[in-house]
Scaffold this motif. Structure first.
Motif, PDB file in Angstrom:
ATOM      1  N   ARG A  52      29.513  44.018  32.919  1.00  0.00           N
ATOM      2  CA  ARG A  52      30.042  45.157  33.685  1.00  0.00           C
ATOM      3  C   ARG A  52      29.539  46.522  33.232  1.00  0.00           C
ATOM      4  N   HIS A  53      28.899  46.619  32.076  1.00  0.00           N
ATOM      5  CA  HIS A  53      28.643  47.916  31.462  1.00  0.00           C
ATOM      6  C   HIS A  53      27.230  47.992  30.908  1.00  0.00           C
ATOM      7  N   ALA A  54      26.617  49.169  31.021  1.00  0.00           N
ATOM      8  CA  ALA A  54      25.312  49.415  30.391  1.00  0.00           C
ATOM      9  C   ALA A  54      25.308  50.827  29.826  1.00  0.00           C
ATOM     10  N   LEU A  55      24.675  50.980  28.677  1.00  0.00           N
ATOM     11  CA  LEU A  55      24.540  52.273  28.015  1.00  0.00           C
ATOM     12  C   LEU A  55      23.086  52.458  27.648  1.00  0.00           C
ATOM     13  N   GLU A  65      25.434  56.098  31.267  1.00  0.00           N
ATOM     14  CA  GLU A  65      26.374  55.008  31.096  1.00  0.00           C
ATOM     15  C   GLU A  65      26.730  54.504  32.499  1.00  0.00           C
ATOM     16  N   LEU A  66      26.655  53.194  32.697  1.00  0.00           N
ATOM     17  CA  LEU A  66      26.936  52.581  33.984  1.00  0.00           C
ATOM     18  C   LEU A  66      28.101  51.615  33.846  1.00  0.00           C
ATOM     19  N   LEU A  67      28.943  51.568  34.866  1.00  0.00           N
ATOM     20  CA  LEU A  67      30.058  50.637  34.867  1.00  0.00           C
ATOM     21  C   LEU A  67      30.223  50.075  36.273  1.00  0.00           C
ATOM     22  N   LEU A  68      30.283  48.752  36.371  1.00  0.00           N
ATOM     23  CA  LEU A  68      30.594  48.087  37.636  1.00  0.00           C
ATOM     24  C   LEU A  68      32.107  48.043  37.785  1.00  0.00           C
ATOM     25  N   LEU A  69      32.603  48.601  38.874  1.00  0.00           N
ATOM     26  CA  LEU A  69      34.036  48.656  39.125  1.00  0.00           C
ATOM     27  C   LEU A  69      34.385  47.737  40.286  1.00  0.00           C
ATOM     28  N   ASP A  70      35.406  46.913  40.109  1.00  0.00           N
ATOM     29  CA  ASP A  70      35.924  46.123  41.220  1.00  0.00           C
ATOM     30  C   ASP A  70      36.670  47.063  42.146  1.00  0.00           C
ATOM     31  N   SER A  71      36.394  46.949  43.424  1.00  0.00           N
ATOM     32  CA  SER A  71      37.000  47.843  44.403  1.00  0.00           C
ATOM     33  C   SER A  71      37.822  47.051  45.408  1.00  0.00           C
ATOM     34  N   GLU A  73      38.191  48.114  48.324  1.00  0.00           N
ATOM     35  CA  GLU A  73      37.491  48.364  49.584  1.00  0.00           C
ATOM     36  C   GLU A  73      36.065  47.852  49.445  1.00  0.00           C
ATOM     37  N   ALA A  74      35.535  47.275  50.511  1.00  0.00           N
ATOM     38  CA  ALA A  74      34.161  46.763  50.483  1.00  0.00           C
ATOM     39  C   ALA A  74      33.187  47.863  50.890  1.00  0.00           C
ATOM     40  N   TYR A  75      32.092  47.954  50.166  1.00  0.00           N
ATOM     41  CA  TYR A  75      31.009  48.890  50.465  1.00  0.00           C
ATOM     42  C   TYR A  75      29.748  48.060  50.631  1.00  0.00           C
ATOM     43  N   ASN A  76      29.140  48.137  51.814  1.00  0.00           N
ATOM     44  CA  ASN A  76      27.973  47.303  52.143  1.00  0.00           C
ATOM     45  C   ASN A  76      28.287  45.831  51.921  1.00  0.00           C
ATOM     46  N   GLY A  77      29.510  45.435  52.213  1.00  0.00           N
ATOM     47  CA  GLY A  77      29.904  44.045  52.079  1.00  0.00           C
ATOM     48  C   GLY A  77      30.185  43.607  50.655  1.00  0.00           C
ATOM     49  N   MET A  78      30.113  44.508  49.706  1.00  0.00           N
ATOM     50  CA  MET A  78      30.347  44.173  48.296  1.00  0.00           C
ATOM     51  C   MET A  78      31.662  44.790  47.837  1.00  0.00           C
ATOM     52  N   ALA A  79      32.379  44.056  47.004  1.00  0.00           N
ATOM     53  CA  ALA A  79      33.677  44.515  46.500  1.00  0.00           C
ATOM     54  C   ALA A  79      33.532  45.191  45.137  1.00  0.00           C
ATOM     55  N   GLN A  80      32.332  45.684  44.830  1.00  0.00           N
ATOM     56  CA  GLN A  80      32.114  46.419  43.588  1.00  0.00           C
ATOM     57  C   GLN A  80      31.335  47.687  43.901  1.00  0.00           C
ATOM     58  N   ILE A  81      31.544  48.697  43.065  1.00  0.00           N
ATOM     59  CA  ILE A  81      30.749  49.919  43.113  1.00  0.00           C
ATOM     60  C   ILE A  81      30.277  50.222  41.694  1.00  0.00           C
ATOM     61  N   VAL A  82      29.286  51.100  41.608  1.00  0.00           N
ATOM     62  CA  VAL A  82      28.720  51.506  40.317  1.00  0.00           C
ATOM     63  C   VAL A  82      29.166  52.932  40.037  1.00  0.00           C
ATOM     64  N   CYS A  83      29.733  53.144  38.858  1.00  0.00           N
ATOM     65  CA  CYS A  83      30.022  54.496  38.389  1.00  0.00           C
ATOM     66  C   CYS A  83      28.981  54.816  37.333  1.00  0.00           C
ATOM     67  N   MET A  84      28.289  55.938  37.508  1.00  0.00           N
ATOM     68  CA  MET A  84      27.251  56.355  36.569  1.00  0.00           C
ATOM     69  C   MET A  84      27.620  57.704  35.966  1.00  0.00           C
ATOM     70  N   ILE A  85      27.611  57.758  34.643  1.00  0.00           N
ATOM     71  CA  ILE A  85      27.800  59.015  33.927  1.00  0.00           C
ATOM     72  C   ILE A  85      26.454  59.384  33.319  1.00  0.00           C
ATOM     73  N   TRP A  86      25.956  60.552  33.685  1.00  0.00           N
ATOM     74  CA  TRP A  86      24.700  61.032  33.122  1.00  0.00           C
ATOM     75  C   TRP A  86      25.059  62.246  32.267  1.00  0.00           C
ATOM     76  N   LYS A 161      40.691  51.765  43.746  1.00  0.00           N
ATOM     77  CA  LYS A 161      40.205  52.675  44.773  1.00  0.00           C
ATOM     78  C   LYS A 161      39.635  53.963  44.190  1.00  0.00           C
ATOM     79  N   ARG A 162      40.254  54.417  43.102  1.00  0.00           N
ATOM     80  CA  ARG A 162      39.806  55.674  42.475  1.00  0.00           C
ATOM     81  C   ARG A 162      40.324  55.790  41.067  1.00  0.00           C
TER      82      ARG A 162
END
Length: 164
Positions: A52-55, A65-71, A73-86, A161-162
């Protein structure tokens, strides 16, 4: 995270190629030091990758830093989104938070988190909460008394969701 990271478009981090990202993943999988030359004549390093995580340390003054979040809501048919901290900077550091679908289409940040208007640094805690700390002029204490005062941090938890 591995497949999402490898699929990241070159436009997100232009000085890391897809071959660099493949090398990072292969080195991590092999238990080797994951360091590659980048197109800025420097070295970039993957410090950690889990399911789920990359640094990544892109340079002396830049980290992602990247994190896969379970959502819920579906986005492009996927139930996960990517949160990126730069996070940028050396002495004074500042972070920018982005959200993407797993196909790397950018999503509006304010839909997923209310972030401060002032400079801040962000990171993920061990529980994958979003931790925000003021940065900039707060980094250097004005006097001896301020050296002992911890920075105020805000911890936001993902609810599907948030970050709240």
């Amino acid at each position: 995270m591995r497949s999402v990271f490898i699929a990241m478009p070159d436009t997100i981090v232009p000085y890391l190629t897809q071959n660099n990202r493949l090398d990072f993943a292969d080195f991590i999988d092999s238990g080797m030091k994951a360091e590659v030359p980048n197109s800025l004549d420097g070295k970039s390093r993957m410090d950690q990758m889990t399911d789920r995580h990359a640094l990544l340390t892109l340079s002396e003054s830049s980290q992602i830093e990247l994190l896969l979040l379970d959502s819920t809501e579906a986005y492009n048919g996927m139930a996960q989104i990517v949160c990126m901290i730069w996070t940028y900077g050396t002495d004074t550091r500042e972070s920018v938070v982005h959200f993407f679908t797993t196909a790397w289409h950018e999503l509006p940040t304010n839909r997923f988190a209310l972030l401060p208007d002032d400079m801040f640094t962000a990171s993920f805690s061990d529980e994958f909460q979003l931790v925000l700390k003021p940065s900039g002029y707060f980094d250097t204490p004005a006097n001896e008394e301020q050296k002992n005062n911890p920075k105020m941090s805000t911890i936001l938890k993902w609810d599907g969701k948030r970050f709240n």
